[in-house]
Design a protein around this motif. Sequence first.
Motif, PDB file in Angstrom:
ATOM      1  N   ALA A  44       1.310  26.311  11.137  1.00  0.00           N
ATOM      2  CA  ALA A  44       1.831  25.274  10.256  1.00  0.00           C
ATOM      3  C   ALA A  44       0.941  25.110   9.039  1.00  0.00           C
ATOM      4  CB  ALA A  44       1.953  23.950  11.007  1.00  0.00           C
ATOM      5  N   GLY A  45      -0.373  25.145   9.213  1.00  0.00           N
ATOM      6  CA  GLY A  45      -1.290  25.032   8.088  1.00  0.00           C
ATOM      7  C   GLY A  45      -1.142  26.203   7.143  1.00  0.00           C
ATOM      8  N   ALA A  46      -0.999  27.391   7.667  1.00  0.00           N
ATOM      9  CA  ALA A  46      -0.863  28.570   6.829  1.00  0.00           C
ATOM     10  C   ALA A  46       0.450  28.550   6.072  1.00  0.00           C
ATOM     11  CB  ALA A  46      -0.971  29.826   7.688  1.00  0.00           C
ATOM     12  N   ALA A  47       1.520  28.080   6.710  1.00  0.00           N
ATOM     13  CA  ALA A  47       2.819  28.057   6.050  1.00  0.00           C
ATOM     14  C   ALA A  47       2.830  27.071   4.891  1.00  0.00           C
ATOM     15  CB  ALA A  47       3.909  27.684   7.053  1.00  0.00           C
ATOM     16  N   ASN A  48       2.108  25.978   5.003  1.00  0.00           N
ATOM     17  CA  ASN A  48       2.086  24.964   3.955  1.00  0.00           C
ATOM     18  C   ASN A  48       1.434  25.447   2.679  1.00  0.00           C
ATOM     19  OD1 ASN A  48       3.380  23.150   5.562  1.00  0.00           O
ATOM     20  ND2 ASN A  48       1.513  22.140   6.261  1.00  0.00           N
ATOM     21  N   ASP A  49       0.523  26.393   2.761  1.00  0.00           N
ATOM     22  CA  ASP A  49      -0.186  26.805   1.557  1.00  0.00           C
ATOM     23  C   ASP A  49       0.061  28.261   1.204  1.00  0.00           C
ATOM     24  OD1 ASP A  49      -1.696  28.308   3.267  1.00  0.00           O
ATOM     25  OD2 ASP A  49      -3.447  27.032   3.175  1.00  0.00           O
ATOM     26  N   GLY A  50       1.173  28.821   1.603  1.00  0.00           N
ATOM     27  CA  GLY A  50       1.485  30.194   1.255  1.00  0.00           C
ATOM     28  C   GLY A  50       0.666  31.202   2.030  1.00  0.00           C
ATOM     29  N   GLY A  51      -0.024  30.772   3.079  1.00  0.00           N
ATOM     30  CA  GLY A  51      -0.768  31.690   3.914  1.00  0.00           C
ATOM     31  C   GLY A  51      -2.196  31.934   3.464  1.00  0.00           C
ATOM     32  N   HIS A  52      -2.635  31.367   2.355  1.00  0.00           N
ATOM     33  CA  HIS A  52      -3.994  31.612   1.883  1.00  0.00           C
ATOM     34  C   HIS A  52      -4.872  30.390   2.102  1.00  0.00           C
ATOM     35  CE1 HIS A  52      -3.003  35.432   0.143  1.00  0.00           C
ATOM     36  NE2 HIS A  52      -1.989  34.889  -0.500  1.00  0.00           N
ATOM     37  N   GLN A  53      -6.003  30.626   2.761  1.00  0.00           N
ATOM     38  CA  GLN A  53      -6.990  29.584   2.993  1.00  0.00           C
ATOM     39  C   GLN A  53      -8.362  30.205   2.827  1.00  0.00           C
ATOM     40  OE1 GLN A  53      -6.527  27.498   6.682  1.00  0.00           O
ATOM     41  NE2 GLN A  53      -4.321  27.446   6.527  1.00  0.00           N
ATOM     42  N   VAL A  54      -9.259  29.463   2.223  1.00  0.00           N
ATOM     43  CA  VAL A  54     -10.630  29.917   2.022  1.00  0.00           C
ATOM     44  C   VAL A  54     -11.539  28.780   2.459  1.00  0.00           C
ATOM     45  CG1 VAL A  54     -12.325  30.674   0.319  1.00  0.00           C
ATOM     46  CG2 VAL A  54      -9.932  31.318   0.046  1.00  0.00           C
ATOM     47  N   ALA A  55     -12.574  29.097   3.209  1.00  0.00           N
ATOM     48  CA  ALA A  55     -13.523  28.079   3.633  1.00  0.00           C
ATOM     49  C   ALA A  55     -14.866  28.734   3.914  1.00  0.00           C
ATOM     50  CB  ALA A  55     -13.025  27.352   4.880  1.00  0.00           C
ATOM     51  N   GLY A  56     -15.899  27.972   3.756  1.00  0.00           N
ATOM     52  CA  GLY A  56     -17.212  28.499   4.065  1.00  0.00           C
ATOM     53  C   GLY A  56     -18.278  27.438   3.929  1.00  0.00           C
ATOM     54  N   ALA A  57     -19.413  27.735   4.523  1.00  0.00           N
ATOM     55  CA  ALA A  57     -20.576  26.864   4.415  1.00  0.00           C
ATOM     56  C   ALA A  57     -21.792  27.681   4.797  1.00  0.00           C
ATOM     57  CB  ALA A  57     -20.436  25.651   5.330  1.00  0.00           C
ATOM     58  N   GLY A  58     -22.902  27.335   4.213  1.00  0.00           N
ATOM     59  CA  GLY A  58     -24.109  28.039   4.581  1.00  0.00           C
ATOM     60  C   GLY A  58     -25.232  27.852   3.592  1.00  0.00           C
ATOM     61  N   LYS A  59     -26.231  28.657   3.779  1.00  0.00           N
ATOM     62  CA  LYS A  59     -27.420  28.645   2.936  1.00  0.00           C
ATOM     63  C   LYS A  59     -27.485  29.998   2.229  1.00  0.00           C
ATOM     64  CE  LYS A  59     -31.136  26.761   4.549  1.00  0.00           C
ATOM     65  NZ  LYS A  59     -31.390  25.605   3.729  1.00  0.00           N
ATOM     66  N   LEU A  78     -24.369  25.329   0.430  1.00  0.00           N
ATOM     67  CA  LEU A  78     -23.037  25.203  -0.126  1.00  0.00           C
ATOM     68  C   LEU A  78     -22.001  25.029   0.958  1.00  0.00           C
ATOM     69  CD1 LEU A  78     -21.168  28.071  -0.024  1.00  0.00           C
ATOM     70  CD2 LEU A  78     -22.964  28.782  -1.538  1.00  0.00           C
ATOM     71  N   ALA A  79     -20.915  24.399   0.554  1.00  0.00           N
ATOM     72  CA  ALA A  79     -19.777  24.192   1.449  1.00  0.00           C
ATOM     73  C   ALA A  79     -18.530  24.094   0.574  1.00  0.00           C
ATOM     74  CB  ALA A  79     -19.950  22.916   2.270  1.00  0.00           C
ATOM     75  N   PHE A  80     -17.446  24.690   1.038  1.00  0.00           N
ATOM     76  CA  PHE A  80     -16.214  24.666   0.258  1.00  0.00           C
ATOM     77  C   PHE A  80     -15.024  24.931   1.158  1.00  0.00           C
ATOM     78  CE2 PHE A  80     -18.077  28.821   0.255  1.00  0.00           C
ATOM     79  CZ  PHE A  80     -17.015  29.668   0.561  1.00  0.00           C
ATOM     80  N   HIS A  81     -13.863  24.480   0.703  1.00  0.00           N
ATOM     81  CA  HIS A  81     -12.599  24.791   1.363  1.00  0.00           C
ATOM     82  C   HIS A  81     -11.515  24.703   0.309  1.00  0.00           C
ATOM     83  CE1 HIS A  81     -11.101  20.631   1.333  1.00  0.00           C
ATOM     84  NE2 HIS A  81     -12.382  20.310   1.489  1.00  0.00           N
ATOM     85  N   ALA A  82     -10.518  25.559   0.424  1.00  0.00           N
ATOM     86  CA  ALA A  82      -9.420  25.536  -0.545  1.00  0.00           C
ATOM     87  C   ALA A  82      -8.195  26.210   0.032  1.00  0.00           C
ATOM     88  CB  ALA A  82      -9.826  26.241  -1.833  1.00  0.00           C
ATOM     89  N   ASN A  83      -7.049  25.784  -0.490  1.00  0.00           N
ATOM     90  CA  ASN A  83      -5.786  26.459  -0.245  1.00  0.00           C
ATOM     91  C   ASN A  83      -4.997  26.351  -1.545  1.00  0.00           C
ATOM     92  OD1 ASN A  83      -4.483  23.906  -0.266  1.00  0.00           O
ATOM     93  ND2 ASN A  83      -4.752  23.698   1.931  1.00  0.00           N
ATOM     94  N   ARG A  84      -3.755  26.731  -1.539  1.00  0.00           N
ATOM     95  CA  ARG A  84      -2.964  26.730  -2.776  1.00  0.00           C
ATOM     96  C   ARG A  84      -2.794  25.329  -3.373  1.00  0.00           C
ATOM     97  NH1 ARG A  84      -3.223  31.670  -4.691  1.00  0.00           N
ATOM     98  NH2 ARG A  84      -2.466  33.217  -3.253  1.00  0.00           N
ATOM     99  N   GLN A  85      -2.957  24.286  -2.568  1.00  0.00           N
ATOM    100  CA  GLN A  85      -2.813  22.921  -3.074  1.00  0.00           C
ATOM    101  C   GLN A  85      -4.110  22.376  -3.667  1.00  0.00           C
ATOM    102  OE1 GLN A  85      -1.255  23.712   0.089  1.00  0.00           O
ATOM    103  NE2 GLN A  85       0.496  24.072  -1.226  1.00  0.00           N
ATOM    104  N   GLY A  86      -5.229  23.046  -3.462  1.00  0.00           N
ATOM    105  CA  GLY A  86      -6.511  22.587  -3.995  1.00  0.00           C
ATOM    106  C   GLY A  86      -7.593  22.647  -2.940  1.00  0.00           C
ATOM    107  N   GLY A  87      -8.678  21.952  -3.207  1.00  0.00           N
ATOM    108  CA  GLY A  87      -9.782  21.959  -2.266  1.00  0.00           C
ATOM    109  C   GLY A  87     -10.999  21.285  -2.860  1.00  0.00           C
ATOM    110  N   HIS A  88     -12.151  21.548  -2.255  1.00  0.00           N
ATOM    111  CA  HIS A  88     -13.389  20.926  -2.706  1.00  0.00           C
ATOM    112  C   HIS A  88     -14.527  21.930  -2.651  1.00  0.00           C
ATOM    113  CE1 HIS A  88     -15.041  17.144  -4.080  1.00  0.00           C
ATOM    114  NE2 HIS A  88     -16.178  17.525  -3.507  1.00  0.00           N
ATOM    115  N   PHE A  89     -15.518  21.720  -3.512  1.00  0.00           N
ATOM    116  CA  PHE A  89     -16.667  22.617  -3.618  1.00  0.00           C
ATOM    117  C   PHE A  89     -17.944  21.795  -3.748  1.00  0.00           C
ATOM    118  CE2 PHE A  89     -19.761  25.013  -6.108  1.00  0.00           C
ATOM    119  CZ  PHE A  89     -19.819  26.188  -5.393  1.00  0.00           C
ATOM    120  N   GLU A  90     -18.961  22.164  -2.992  1.00  0.00           N
ATOM    121  CA  GLU A  90     -20.272  21.522  -3.032  1.00  0.00           C
ATOM    122  C   GLU A  90     -21.353  22.585  -3.078  1.00  0.00           C
ATOM    123  OE1 GLU A  90     -20.959  18.140  -2.833  1.00  0.00           O
ATOM    124  OE2 GLU A  90     -18.834  17.654  -2.712  1.00  0.00           O
ATOM    125  N   CYS A  91     -22.332  22.430  -3.965  1.00  0.00           N
ATOM    126  CA  CYS A  91     -23.465  23.355  -4.006  1.00  0.00           C
ATOM    127  C   CYS A  91     -24.705  22.594  -4.460  1.00  0.00           C
ATOM    128  CB  CYS A  91     -23.181  24.516  -4.953  1.00  0.00           C
ATOM    129  SG  CYS A  91     -24.517  25.742  -4.988  1.00  0.00           S
TER     130      CYS A  91
END
Length: 184
Positions: A44-59, A78-91
């Motif tokens: 369901a999450g993948a269908a809502n954003d066209g199947g594209h999701q990006v996420a990550g966190a680390g040093k 850094l930490a980030f998450h995004a899909n076709r609707q938007g997302g957030h980025f921290e560094c």
Amino acid sequence: MFSTDALLHRPLHSRKVHLGRLAGRGSVLLALGLLASTSINVSAGAANDGGHQVAGAGKTIIEGGTGGAAPQPVITDLAFHANRQGGHFECLALAPTTTSGNPESGTFEVNVMYVTGTVTSMEVSDGTAVLKGTATVTGLGAGQNVTFTFTVIAGGPGTTATLTVSTLTFPFHEILLEGQVTVH
């Protein structure tokens, strides 16, 4: 006897082991229902954003550190998450409290730059994601509504990323030391 509560609170890889045991006890329908409910949430999450999701966190460590004749290392969290609707980025970029060779030179406590922003667009191709957006930047390159581009390759330690912000003329090339980046 297996409790369904205990099974639901186990990680998915652990569920597979117990699903075989449940099936052996005549609980095939229960096992299939649990597996289907897990798959439905992901799908369901993948269908809502066209199947594209990006996420990550680390040093990460910035290649070449501060640059110059006597470069100092720079570590980022850094930490980030995004899909076709938007997302957030921290560094958050941290430098040592003193120059190399001195006591405490391995203590990274000086906040040299912080980027916190909203992802407004995302491109995904062959395990690489390009996130673009606007951010508030403090320290190096400080400003409000600063445009940024973050390019990252999926993977764990050793994967690479590049951050550019419009208030600076140079990019930050980073290598992931700890953490994980996923690109779907």
